[in-house]
Design an enzyme around this catalytic site. Sequence first.
Site, PDB file in Angstrom:
ATOM      1  N   HIS A  70       6.115   0.744   8.673  1.00 26.89           N
ATOM      2  CA  HIS A  70       7.043  -0.377   8.847  1.00 26.89           C
ATOM      3  C   HIS A  70       6.749  -1.235   7.626  1.00 26.89           C
ATOM      4  CE1 HIS A  70       8.755  -3.782  11.532  1.00 26.89           C
ATOM      5  NE2 HIS A  70       8.862  -4.102  10.267  1.00 26.89           N
ATOM      6  N   HIS A  93       5.762  -3.567   4.868  1.00 32.22           N
ATOM      7  CA  HIS A  93       5.057  -4.842   4.894  1.00 32.22           C
ATOM      8  C   HIS A  93       4.411  -5.093   3.531  1.00 32.22           C
ATOM      9  CE1 HIS A  93       2.217  -1.714   6.123  1.00 32.22           C
ATOM     10  NE2 HIS A  93       1.245  -2.469   5.632  1.00 32.22           N
ATOM     11  N   PRO A 125       0.925   3.709   3.303  1.00 32.79           N
ATOM     12  CA  PRO A 125       0.663   2.548   4.154  1.00 32.79           C
ATOM     13  C   PRO A 125      -0.141   2.928   5.386  1.00 32.79           C
ATOM     14  CG  PRO A 125       2.887   3.332   4.498  1.00 32.79           C
ATOM     15  CD  PRO A 125       2.304   4.181   3.398  1.00 32.79           C
ATOM     16  N   HIS A 130       0.834  -1.206   0.000  1.00 36.29           N
ATOM     17  CA  HIS A 130       0.000   0.000   0.000  1.00 36.29           C
ATOM     18  C   HIS A 130       0.871   1.260   0.000  1.00 36.29           C
ATOM     19  CE1 HIS A 130      -3.535  -2.188   2.060  1.00 36.29           C
ATOM     20  NE2 HIS A 130      -3.747  -2.089   0.774  1.00 36.29           N
ATOM     21  N   TYR A 131       0.389   2.263  -0.686  1.00 36.47           N
ATOM     22  CA  TYR A 131       0.946   3.610  -0.552  1.00 36.47           C
ATOM     23  C   TYR A 131      -0.242   4.561  -0.601  1.00 36.47           C
ATOM     24  CZ  TYR A 131       3.808   7.688  -0.809  1.00 36.47           C
ATOM     25  OH  TYR A 131       4.399   8.880  -0.498  1.00 36.47           O
TER      26      TYR A 131
END
Length: 127
Positions: A64, A66, A60, A57-58
């Site tokens: 951190h 993932h 997120p 995802h962007y």
Amino acid sequence: MEGLYLLILCQQRNIRSLRDLNASHLPLLTAIQTAMRRVVQARYPQVRPDEVRLFVHYQPSYYHFHVHAAHVRHEAAGVMVGQAHLLSTVIDNIANICPNYYQKCTLEYALAENHALFPHVAHALEP
């Protein structure tokens, strides 16, 4: 199995998001891709490798790094266009387009009105 949803957390704490990725991370990204396919095949033999979507995802939900792994029929939150970036495409962009692709590219994403950033950008949407 159509509800399959897994999360891969990176142990390298210096990678916060897609923006931090560059060519030095290609071994990590390809290892995640390979390991995830192997784990899904071993633990969930009824799920074919081509039925699992690996994505980042962007922006997120937390910083951190993932990777999400979800069955292609699973309606995971944030899989909408512009927020989910397929891991295979991320690897390809860094390997074949530019080693620092994600530091240079424009990344647009949908921002819901209830998102914490919305009040800060809402004035830009006004005529």
